[in-house]
Design a protein around this motif. Structure first.
Motif, short mmCIF file in Angstrom:
data_model
loop_
_atom_site.label_atom_id
_atom_site.label_comp_id
_atom_site.label_asym_id
_atom_site.label_seq_id
_atom_site.Cartn_x
_atom_site.Cartn_y
_atom_site.Cartn_z
N LYS A 62 0.86 -1.19 0.00
CA LYS A 62 0.00 0.00 0.00
C LYS A 62 0.88 1.23 0.00
CE LYS A 62 -3.72 2.47 2.26
NZ LYS A 62 -3.20 3.75 1.82
N SER A 63 0.50 2.20 -0.80
CA SER A 63 1.20 3.48 -0.83
C SER A 63 0.89 4.25 0.45
CB SER A 63 0.74 4.28 -2.04
OG SER A 63 1.23 5.61 -1.97
N ASP A 64 1.91 4.86 1.03
CA ASP A 64 1.70 5.69 2.21
C ASP A 64 0.97 6.99 1.86
OD1 ASP A 64 2.84 3.96 4.02
OD2 ASP A 64 4.78 5.00 4.08
N ASN A 65 1.12 7.46 0.63
CA ASN A 65 0.59 8.77 0.25
C ASN A 65 -0.69 8.72 -0.57
OD1 ASN A 65 2.85 9.96 1.49
ND2 ASN A 65 4.06 9.68 -0.37
N PHE A 66 -1.05 7.55 -1.08
CA PHE A 66 -2.22 7.42 -1.93
C PHE A 66 -3.02 6.18 -1.51
CE2 PHE A 66 1.00 9.53 -4.46
CZ PHE A 66 0.31 10.61 -4.97
N ASP A 67 -4.28 6.13 -1.89
CA ASP A 67 -5.10 4.95 -1.64
C ASP A 67 -4.88 3.98 -2.79
OD1 ASP A 67 -6.92 3.28 -0.40
OD2 ASP A 67 -8.63 4.16 -1.45
N TYR A 68 -3.67 3.44 -2.86
CA TYR A 68 -3.28 2.57 -3.96
C TYR A 68 -2.65 1.29 -3.41
CZ TYR A 68 -1.02 0.71 -8.06
OH TYR A 68 -0.62 -0.12 -9.08
N HIS A 121 11.08 -1.86 -4.98
CA HIS A 121 9.92 -1.00 -5.27
C HIS A 121 10.13 0.41 -4.73
CE1 HIS A 121 7.39 -3.94 -7.17
NE2 HIS A 121 7.23 -4.69 -6.09
N ASN A 122 10.57 0.51 -3.49
CA ASN A 122 10.71 1.82 -2.85
C ASN A 122 11.89 2.63 -3.38
OD1 ASN A 122 8.46 2.06 -1.16
ND2 ASN A 122 9.36 0.68 0.33
N SER A 123 12.85 1.97 -4.01
CA SER A 123 14.00 2.69 -4.56
C SER A 123 13.70 3.25 -5.95
CB SER A 123 15.22 1.77 -4.64
OG SER A 123 15.04 0.81 -5.66
N GLY A 124 12.53 2.92 -6.50
CA GLY A 124 12.16 3.44 -7.81
C GLY A 124 12.55 2.53 -8.96
N PRO A 133 6.50 6.19 -0.77
CA PRO A 133 6.91 4.91 -0.22
C PRO A 133 5.74 3.93 -0.11
CG PRO A 133 6.66 6.48 1.55
CD PRO A 133 6.41 7.22 0.25
N LEU A 134 6.08 2.65 -0.20
CA LEU A 134 5.12 1.57 -0.09
C LEU A 134 5.44 0.75 1.15
CD1 LEU A 134 5.57 0.61 -3.78
CD2 LEU A 134 3.40 1.40 -2.87
N LYS A 135 4.42 0.13 1.70
CA LYS A 135 4.65 -0.79 2.83
C LYS A 135 3.88 -2.08 2.58
CE LYS A 135 0.99 1.28 5.54
NZ LYS A 135 0.64 2.09 6.67
N ILE A 136 4.37 -3.16 3.16
CA ILE A 136 3.71 -4.46 3.04
C ILE A 136 2.51 -4.46 3.98
CG2 ILE A 136 3.93 -6.95 3.39
CD1 ILE A 136 7.01 -6.49 2.98
N VAL A 137 1.32 -4.73 3.42
CA VAL A 137 0.13 -4.80 4.28
C VAL A 137 -0.42 -6.22 4.37
CG1 VAL A 137 -0.54 -2.39 4.01
CG2 VAL A 137 -1.37 -4.08 2.37
#
Length: 80
Positions: A8-14, A30-33, A43-47
């Motif tokens: 899940k994106s920390d900044n968007f509902d994605y 993923h987080n390094s682009g 940034p993304l996190k594992i949910v």
């Protein structure tokens, strides 16, 4: 060991669904682009993730996560 995962994106509902063999390394990629498509969502996190013995099982589960019933399943898991 293989994984089917949801980020899940920390900044968007994605939410992004994928599969890999090394979950921590894949999240770093993923987080390094390194994944151009996801660059705007970092940034993304594992949910959520599940483990499997074979890559084929992980791929099948990833494909399920991308279906309407799979999205409902994940929604029920992620709300609890």
């Amino acid at each position: 060991m293989f994984y089917a995962y949801v980020l899940k994106s920390d900044n968007f509902d994605y939410y992004y669904k994928g599969h890999c063999q090394n979950l921590e390394e894949r999240l770093k990629e993923h987080n390094s682009g390194m994944t151009t498509f996801l660059k705007p969502y970092v940034p993304l996190k594992i949910v959520y993730f599940e483990t499997f013995q074979t890559r084929e099982e992980a791929i099948v589960r990833e494909q399920y996560f991308k279906t309407a019933s799979g999205r409902r399943y994940l929604k029920s898991k992620l709300l609890h």
